[in-house]
Structures are given as C-alpha cells and as structure tokens.
Motif scaffolding. Sequence first.
Motif, short mmCIF file in Angstrom:
data_model
loop_
_atom_site.label_atom_id
_atom_site.label_comp_id
_atom_site.label_asym_id
_atom_site.label_seq_id
_atom_site.Cartn_x
_atom_site.Cartn_y
_atom_site.Cartn_z
N LYS A 184 4.94 5.31 -3.21
CA LYS A 184 3.83 6.00 -3.86
C LYS A 184 3.35 5.15 -5.04
O LYS A 184 4.14 4.37 -5.61
CB LYS A 184 4.30 7.36 -4.38
N PRO A 185 2.12 5.33 -5.46
CA PRO A 185 1.63 4.58 -6.64
C PRO A 185 2.51 4.79 -7.87
O PRO A 185 2.67 3.86 -8.67
CB PRO A 185 0.22 5.14 -6.83
N SER A 221 -0.29 0.23 -4.29
CA SER A 221 -1.70 0.55 -4.41
C SER A 221 -2.02 1.82 -3.64
O SER A 221 -1.42 2.11 -2.60
CB SER A 221 -2.55 -0.61 -3.91
N SER A 222 -2.99 2.55 -4.14
CA SER A 222 -3.38 3.82 -3.49
C SER A 222 -4.44 3.61 -2.44
O SER A 222 -5.01 2.53 -2.31
CB SER A 222 -3.87 4.80 -4.55
N GLN A 240 0.83 -1.20 0.00
CA GLN A 240 0.00 0.00 0.00
C GLN A 240 0.88 1.26 0.00
O GLN A 240 2.03 1.24 0.46
CB GLN A 240 -0.91 0.01 1.22
N ALA A 241 0.31 2.33 -0.49
CA ALA A 241 1.01 3.61 -0.47
C ALA A 241 1.44 3.94 0.96
O ALA A 241 0.67 3.73 1.90
CB ALA A 241 0.12 4.70 -1.04
#
Length: 123
Positions: free
Chosen positions: A87-88, A122-123, A13-14
């Motif tokens: 970050k994405p 992922s955001s 995850q971000a």
Amino acid sequence: QVQLVESGGGLVQAGGSLRLSCVGSGLTLSSYSMGWFRQAPGKENDFVAAISRSGGLRDYADSVKGRFTISRDNAKNTVYLQMNSLKPEDTAVYYCAATPSIVTTRGMQYRYWGQGTQVTVSS
C-alpha cells in the motif's frame, strides 16, 4: 567489522510485492533475533516484524499482518521480509536489526542496524 546490509527495495505499484534481504557480515545472525523496522519521512522508526534465532517465533505489527512475512536462512546468514499487497502507506526506508535478546518490538533493544533500503509504493 559488523555490518547488516539490506537490499531489495525499490518502486512498486500498490498491490505489488517486494522481497527485502538483509545479509550479515562480521556477525553470525543465528545468534541473534532479527527485526525489520521502517521510517517514513517525518515519522518515527516503527516496528514491522521480528523473528527468533531459530525462526520458530515471529511477531508482526498489526498494520502488516497477513501481508508481510519475515523469514531467515541461517546457513546464508540472511533474513528476509516478503511484502505482498503493498500500500502507499508502506512507503518508507526499511531497516533490519539484530538483537541478542528474545524477539522484541522495541527498537532500543536492537544492537546492530543496517543502513536501510528505500521502498516506495505508488498509488
């Protein structure tokens, strides 16, 4: 047979972290400056980070400064890329590469390349 093998990629995850490793076989990494590059779908292969033979000199792309750290353990014939605050836009296939020259951001100066490891944020 010369090989560079990356590992440590995955889905995160971000804001999360990953540590990539690159192990050399058939070549002594301490004789090479090492670099990490990445390629996102539809984009060029971009420089990420590089480190000198001794580890005393490091260079980073502006987009990763302060978040990524390149290091090496010559006794283990391994180079690492610690990636924090992901970050994405960091999503890409990450490649390690070896060059007999000094630290360089130019991919064309790297002689050996690994097969890459996928990093998905992922955001």
